[in-house]
Design a protein around this motif. Structure first.
Motif, PDB file in Angstrom:
ATOM      1  N   GLY A 245       0.807  -1.217   0.000  1.00  0.00           N
ATOM      2  CA  GLY A 245       0.000   0.000   0.000  1.00  0.00           C
ATOM      3  C   GLY A 245       0.840   1.266   0.000  1.00  0.00           C
ATOM      4  N   ALA A 246       0.248   2.340   0.527  1.00  0.00           N
ATOM      5  CA  ALA A 246       0.968   3.613   0.648  1.00  0.00           C
ATOM      6  C   ALA A 246       1.963   3.483   1.799  1.00  0.00           C
ATOM      7  N   LEU A 247       3.230   3.614   1.495  1.00  0.00           N
ATOM      8  CA  LEU A 247       4.282   3.352   2.485  1.00  0.00           C
ATOM      9  C   LEU A 247       5.088   4.620   2.732  1.00  0.00           C
ATOM     10  N   PHE A 248       5.109   5.074   3.989  1.00  0.00           N
ATOM     11  CA  PHE A 248       5.841   6.292   4.334  1.00  0.00           C
ATOM     12  C   PHE A 248       6.986   6.026   5.309  1.00  0.00           C
ATOM     13  N   ASP A 249       7.160   4.774   5.701  1.00  0.00           N
ATOM     14  CA  ASP A 249       8.253   4.388   6.590  1.00  0.00           C
ATOM     15  C   ASP A 249       9.504   4.131   5.747  1.00  0.00           C
ATOM     16  N   THR A 250      10.446   5.067   5.800  1.00  0.00           N
ATOM     17  CA  THR A 250      11.641   4.976   4.957  1.00  0.00           C
ATOM     18  C   THR A 250      12.443   3.719   5.236  1.00  0.00           C
ATOM     19  N   SER A 251      12.518   3.298   6.488  1.00  0.00           N
ATOM     20  CA  SER A 251      13.306   2.118   6.830  1.00  0.00           C
ATOM     21  C   SER A 251      12.729   0.856   6.177  1.00  0.00           C
ATOM     22  N   VAL A 252      11.398   0.773   6.122  1.00  0.00           N
ATOM     23  CA  VAL A 252      10.754  -0.377   5.469  1.00  0.00           C
ATOM     24  C   VAL A 252      10.997  -0.324   3.968  1.00  0.00           C
ATOM     25  N   LYS A 253      10.882   0.880   3.394  1.00  0.00           N
ATOM     26  CA  LYS A 253      11.113   1.010   1.955  1.00  0.00           C
ATOM     27  C   LYS A 253      12.544   0.619   1.597  1.00  0.00           C
ATOM     28  N   HIS A 254      13.514   1.032   2.411  1.00  0.00           N
ATOM     29  CA  HIS A 254      14.903   0.630   2.185  1.00  0.00           C
ATOM     30  C   HIS A 254      15.011  -0.889   2.081  1.00  0.00           C
ATOM     31  N   GLU A 255      14.375  -1.578   3.011  1.00  0.00           N
ATOM     32  CA  GLU A 255      14.490  -3.040   3.060  1.00  0.00           C
ATOM     33  C   GLU A 255      13.765  -3.706   1.892  1.00  0.00           C
ATOM     34  N   LEU A 256      12.625  -3.173   1.512  1.00  0.00           N
ATOM     35  CA  LEU A 256      11.888  -3.758   0.390  1.00  0.00           C
ATOM     36  C   LEU A 256      12.653  -3.600  -0.917  1.00  0.00           C
ATOM     37  N   PHE A 257      13.274  -2.443  -1.116  1.00  0.00           N
ATOM     38  CA  PHE A 257      14.096  -2.273  -2.322  1.00  0.00           C
ATOM     39  C   PHE A 257      15.312  -3.189  -2.283  1.00  0.00           C
ATOM     40  N   SER A 258      15.826  -3.471  -1.095  1.00  0.00           N
ATOM     41  CA  SER A 258      16.962  -4.379  -0.967  1.00  0.00           C
ATOM     42  C   SER A 258      16.583  -5.790  -1.374  1.00  0.00           C
ATOM     43  N   ILE A 259      15.353  -6.196  -1.075  1.00  0.00           N
ATOM     44  CA  ILE A 259      14.868  -7.528  -1.449  1.00  0.00           C
ATOM     45  C   ILE A 259      14.754  -7.670  -2.960  1.00  0.00           C
ATOM     46  N   ALA A 260      14.302  -6.594  -3.611  1.00  0.00           N
ATOM     47  CA  ALA A 260      14.000  -6.649  -5.042  1.00  0.00           C
ATOM     48  C   ALA A 260      15.250  -6.791  -5.899  1.00  0.00           C
ATOM     49  N   ASP A 261      15.056  -7.410  -7.057  1.00  0.00           N
ATOM     50  CA  ASP A 261      16.135  -7.546  -8.046  1.00  0.00           C
ATOM     51  C   ASP A 261      15.991  -6.515  -9.162  1.00  0.00           C
ATOM     52  N   LEU A 262      14.735  -6.206  -9.525  1.00  0.00           N
ATOM     53  CA  LEU A 262      14.459  -5.357 -10.671  1.00  0.00           C
ATOM     54  C   LEU A 262      13.291  -4.428 -10.360  1.00  0.00           C
ATOM     55  N   TYR A 263      13.317  -3.228 -10.950  1.00  0.00           N
ATOM     56  CA  TYR A 263      12.185  -2.316 -10.833  1.00  0.00           C
ATOM     57  C   TYR A 263      11.351  -2.426 -12.098  1.00  0.00           C
TER      58      TYR A 263
END
Length: 362
Positions: A245-263
């Motif tokens: 959903g709408a995510l405003f927690d920067t620390s969570v966003k950092h971790e989710l982008f770390s999990i991902a391989d491709l945008y």
């Protein structure tokens, strides 16, 4: 510096704060003006947090805006928007011989909706505005190349559109490994795509996103979705889609982008791809066409270097299946390097300041 500079924007969202803060350090006489109230901006999904923002009274009708110029005329240099639907901007351009202020125009030098046409023949109204102005801030080098052919002696630069926090994204390293983060967020697929954008317009080509999700092997490929909006589909039917959903927690966003391989964002790619590349994520999208509109930041994607561009979903599926970890890793390195060397707020400020300095010496 003591030059008085007034910048007009509709709203100043949080992702632009760093640019204005750095510009204020360079020009102490800088004032920033908005003709959209904080309440209206919030309803539109923007969070305005910049200190010292000045509201400009205005009347608007079907996006046509007539704003009060008096606050802006206190400055030596006015940075107005490069749009022909601002009536007051036309008046200020045509009366320069009276008020004797320098005018810099800032915006997209080409319409997203008419890009294919206007890259060959620029809009005559924008052409007249630029002719009347003293200088121009555009967003990308491609736009500069188009307009420099028409106005070779005009101070025109690409700011290289960036956003607040890019340096933090470039330097981010997760505290734990990818497997631990996948376990934390329940993402177990081998290859993970991430999509991070608001679903507030119909041009994202969500139909292509859904088709891709349905076509790829759901056991091997996962999708992280960040964003909300009126055009957002129901992803609950897909076991391999992880919707935050709408995510405003920067620390969570950092971790989710770390999990991902491709945008992956099928259409209307804009500033979101700067964020993706800063995290080292190669960008996958579809080729600009009459049916797939792309914002000016699309030109940041260098095919095969920091991203891949496709014509069809089948082509995407075939290419993704052939991607090796080594190829993804190299594109990741290239993506970060491109942002580090070209798309940072401090670079925006340097380029913006170069035009301010030049026009004030004219």
């Amino acid at each position: 510096m003591n030059k008085k500079i007034a910048i007009l924007q509709p709203e100043v969202p949080h992702f632009r704060n760093e640019f204005f803060q750095l510009l204020r350090q360079k020009f102490s006489g800088l004032s920033i003006h908005s003709y959209v109230t904080a309440e209206r901006a919030k309803r539109d999904g923007f969070n305005m947090t910049l200190d010292g923002l000045n509201y400009v009274p205005n009347i608007s009708w079907h996006y046509i805006v007539l704003y009060s110029p008096w606050q802006l005329l206190k400055a030596d240099v006015m940075v107005l928007m490069l749009t022909y639907i601002h009536i007051t901007t036309w008046l200020l351009l045509f009366t320069k011989f009276i008020h004797r202020r320098k005018i810099i125009l800032w915006g997209q030098g080409i319409s997203v909706g008419r890009y294919l046409k206007e890259e060959k023949k620029p809009d005559w109204k924008l052409r007249l505005m630029i002719r009347l102005s003293d200088g121009v801030w555009l967003y990308t080098e491609k736009e500069v190349a188009i307009w420099k052919r028409l106005f070779p002696d005009k101070p025109i630069v690409s700011l290289n559109n960036s956003l607040t926090g890019v340096d933090e994204m470039l330097g981010y390293e997760p505290a734990v490994n990818a497997k631990a983060l996948k376990d934390k967020y329940g993402v177990q697929e081998e290859v993970v795509f991430i999509f991070c954008a608001r679903f507030e317009n119909p041009y994202r080509r969500i139909d292509l996103l859904l088709e891709t999700i349905k076509t790829l092997d759901s056991h091997k490929y996962g999708f992280i979705i960040i964003g909300e909006g009126q055009y957002k589909p129901d992803f609950s039917q897909f076991s391999n889609v992880h919707d935050f959903g709408a995510l405003f927690d920067t620390s969570v966003k950092h971790e989710l982008f770390s999990i991902a391989d491709l945008y992956f964002q099928p259409g209307w790619v804009g500033l979101s791809i700067v964020e993706a590349m800063a995290y080292g994520k190669p960008v996958l999208t579809f080729r600009r066409s009459e049916h797939t509109l792309q914002c000016v930041e699309y030109s940041y994607i260098h095919e095969g270097e920091n991203g891949l561009i496709f014509d069809t979903v089948d082509q995407l599926v075939y290419a993704v299946a052939a991607l090796t970890p080594e190829a993804i890793s190299q594109m990741s390195v290239n993506a970060k390097s491109f942002v580090r060397n070209n798309i940072r707020p401090k670079i925006m400020v340097q380029r913006a300041a170069s035009v301010i300095n030049e026009v004030t010496q004219l």
